[in-house]
Design an enzyme around this catalytic site. Structure first.
Site, mmCIF file in Angstrom:
data_model
loop_
_atom_site.group_PDB
_atom_site.id
_atom_site.type_symbol
_atom_site.label_atom_id
_atom_site.label_comp_id
_atom_site.label_asym_id
_atom_site.label_seq_id
_atom_site.Cartn_x
_atom_site.Cartn_y
_atom_site.Cartn_z
ATOM 1 N N THR A 37 5.112 92.541 21.533
ATOM 2 C CA THR A 37 5.117 92.490 20.065
ATOM 3 C C THR A 37 5.721 91.163 19.603
ATOM 4 O OG1 THR A 37 7.256 93.635 19.943
ATOM 5 C CG2 THR A 37 5.277 94.975 19.883
ATOM 6 N N ASN A 52 6.658 95.313 12.621
ATOM 7 C CA ASN A 52 5.451 96.059 12.248
ATOM 8 C C ASN A 52 4.197 95.593 12.988
ATOM 9 O OD1 ASN A 52 6.442 98.062 10.457
ATOM 10 N ND2 ASN A 52 6.644 96.516 8.840
ATOM 11 N N GLY A 102 20.298 101.824 21.623
ATOM 12 C CA GLY A 102 20.601 103.243 21.508
ATOM 13 C C GLY A 102 19.847 104.114 22.482
ATOM 14 N N PRO A 112 10.316 92.197 23.115
ATOM 15 C CA PRO A 112 11.178 91.351 23.955
ATOM 16 C C PRO A 112 12.548 91.092 23.347
ATOM 17 C CG PRO A 112 9.545 90.004 22.847
ATOM 18 C CD PRO A 112 9.186 91.436 22.530
ATOM 19 N N ASP A 126 14.328 102.692 19.848
ATOM 20 C CA ASP A 126 13.611 103.741 19.127
ATOM 21 C C ASP A 126 12.805 103.203 17.948
ATOM 22 O OD1 ASP A 126 14.630 106.087 20.626
ATOM 23 O OD2 ASP A 126 16.557 105.405 19.861
ATOM 24 N N GLY A 127 13.171 102.030 17.442
ATOM 25 C CA GLY A 127 12.474 101.490 16.273
ATOM 26 C C GLY A 127 11.009 101.209 16.515
#
Length: 564
Positions: free
Chosen positions: A192, A196, A251, A161, A219-220
């Site tokens: 999330t 991680n 991105g 989010p 993308d992370g």
């Protein structure tokens, strides 16, 4: 009067039908308006029934259809049933030139007889036939082998989010949620909660419950998911779980690349999201290369997008403070970094793609080509990616072992995976994929590698997709499964205006033909980078990693990607 559905009619057989499925139905809002509807293996054709000789016929390609559903009306007194087909064809934009996918739904009322159940069965028959035909007509590129997602596809969707401008969840509920309903895709939404979180989740999840893992973020988050899968004991099976990407960050490089691979017209923002949602609903799956990355601390990562050092990494990380403005953050970061352009010292070596891979522990007797400094320069007349490696600009590149490559970079890397041999458990199960092209970081590179003598760089970028961002078409010829690392580096001496022109040209994918003498582009299988400058950043898939010696090699077709 509409035809009786109970009468047998060979042309109406829907399961594996051949020929035409035909029916006449009324408009959902006006019973006085009637349509003839015909379904073939490739199209749904709709024509209004009237006495006018110039009746308009509308044809919808089933390759643009994501689903169809049948249902009863809200009025219990209504004997009719309904079916609605959902299409996302390319249509002209309202406010600008070009075309983009736009939602179109076609709804019909079925009232063949007075029995509501018979009408509902007929509506379900049409919905089933349209769904089956649309699956077979999913857009496919020539020469590409696809598999298909299981149907219904049990999907886990992970949403960050906070990614991008913090609107990923709103974008999901505003665009994607309805598409998944239209396509009858069952899903579980996971929000999330911390860094991680996704990595930990997929590392421990029972993946037999899911047919696909889809990321709605930048993308992370996919970087987390891939590395969580590769950390599992059953990584070989886990990494085969189809992965989907929905752009929700700043991105959105992989999403832009997937859209590009589908050979669709350029799209950005919500149009790109709609395109990726469409491909998710169509359910085609293709191979995805992964790159194994080794750090000096012996940590190993798996990457799907890029490895960057210098200008690109600086802009990516330093522009985080502008995240609230969205994708324009990268332009702002570029302008700030151009104002104080840095030069980085380091050493770079790579295994050219044209070389036949050799085991790293075998010494290769390389035949060195004759070398002379008298050869004329071609930099001024040829595009920079065509400059021969024997020109004076590149005369300092040597195809031999550089015993100084590792000087002062690390002390003792014997703890790094020696010779990259796979570890095995007691049950002989492979613990990790073998990096057969890479020596240990404390060992010199093999003789069939190319060592770049230049040690002053503005940037080094290894990328394995076509796009570095939505508006940065970095490698026009790249594919998700081409088995290549596309290595670009810019040497010191480039002016600020020239570097800016380079990135502006990258928006059109024309930077490789700009004739820039400082830009070098190579297709490689593996690489090693050893920074000498004390200050700097290295990123992998846009995430900051340990600063120091780093090497990587590509693993072709290791993962699977939902694409078009």
């Amino acid at each position: 009067m509409e035809k009786d559905a109970s009468a047998p009619d060979p042309s109406r057989q829907c399961n594996g039908f051949s020929g035409v499925l035909y029916g006449e139905f009324t408009d959902t809002l006006n019973d006085g308006v009637r349509y003839s509807v015909s379904l073939t293996e490739s199209a749904l054709t709709i024509q209004r029934i009237s006495s006018s000789p110039d009746r308009t016929k509308v044809v919808f390609n089933l390759s643009d259809c994501i689903g169809c559903r049948a249902y009863k009306g809200p009025d219990s007194a209504d004997i009719g049933a309904y079916f609605t087909a959902y299409f996302y064809p390319f249509k002209r934009r309202w406010m600008s030139t070009g075309v983009a996918r736009q939602r179109v739904e076609q709804c019909f009322r079925v009232a063949l007889v007075q029995d509501p159940l018979v009408n509902l069965r007929e509506a379900e028959r049409w919905a089933h036939a349209i769904r089956d035909a649309s699956v077979l007509q999913a857009p496919r590129r020539d020469g590409v082998t696809y598999t298909e997602l299981r149907r219904p596809c049990r999907t886990m969707i992970l949403v960050n989010p906070h990614s991008g401008r913090g609107q990923a969840l709103q974008l999901f509920t505003g665009h994607i949620q309805a598409m998944l309903t239209e396509a009858s895709v069952p899903y579980t939404l996971v929000i999330t909660e911390h860094q991680n979180h996704a990595r930990e989740l997929v590392r421990n999840a029972d993946l037999t419950q899911w047919d696909a893992l889809v990321i709605m973020s930048g993308d992370g988050l996919l970087f987390e998911v891939i590395n969580g899968l590769m950390e599992r004991e059953d990584w070989q099976q886990a990494i085969q779980t189809p992965l989907g990407m929905l752009p929700g960050g700043s991105g959105n490089a992989l999403a832009a690349s997937i859209h590009h691979y589908s050979q669709s017209p350029p799209a950005w923002n919500e149009e790109l999201l709609l395109s990726c949602g469409f491909m998710l609903c169509k359910g085609l799956v293709g191979p995805l290369d992964l790159v194994s990355v080794h750090l000096a601390s012996s940590q190993r990562l798996f990457s799907f997008l890029s490895l960057a050092w210098g200008f690109v990494a600086d802009v990516d990380i330093e522009s985080e403070k502008y995240r609230h403005v969205g994708a324009i953050r990268f332009l702002m970061g570029t302008l700030v970094r151009l104002a104080s352009l840095r030069v980085y010292q380091g050493r770079l070596a790579y295994l050219p793609a044209k070389e036949v891979p050799k085991p790293p522990n075998e010494r290769v007797k390389a035949t060195r080509p004759p070398f002379t400094s008298q050869q004329p320069s071609l930099c001024s007349s040829l595009p920079c990616h065509l400059v021969p490696r024997t020109s004076p600009k590149q005369s300092s590149v040597k195809n031999c072992v550089d015993t100084n490559l590792n000087q002062n970079s690390i002390t003792n890397s014997s703890s790094v995976i020696t010779n990259m041999r796979p570890e095995t458990h007691g049950n002989n199960k492979t613990a990790s994929p073998t990096d057969s092209l890479l020596p240990s970081l404390d060992q010199p590179v093999p003789e069939n590698w190319t060592v770049v003598n230049e040690e002053d760089f503005v940037l080094v970028l290894a990328i394995y997709q076509s796009h570095l961002a939505e508006d940065l078409w970095t490698v026009p010829g790249a594919m998700a499964d081409d088995g290549l690392i596309h290595l670009l580096y810019v040497t010191a001496g480039i002016s600020r205006p020239a570097l800016l022109r380079l990135f502006l040209a990258m928006e059109r994918g024309s930077h490789l033909a700009c004739g820039c003498p400082h830009l070098v582009y190579e297709k490689v299988r593996a690489l090693r980078l050893e920074p000498v400058s004390q200050q700097g950043m290295i990123t992998v898939d846009g995430e900051v990693v340990e600063y120091g010696p780093i090497q990587a090699q590509v693993h072709p077709r290791m993962a699977r990607l939902i694409c078009g």
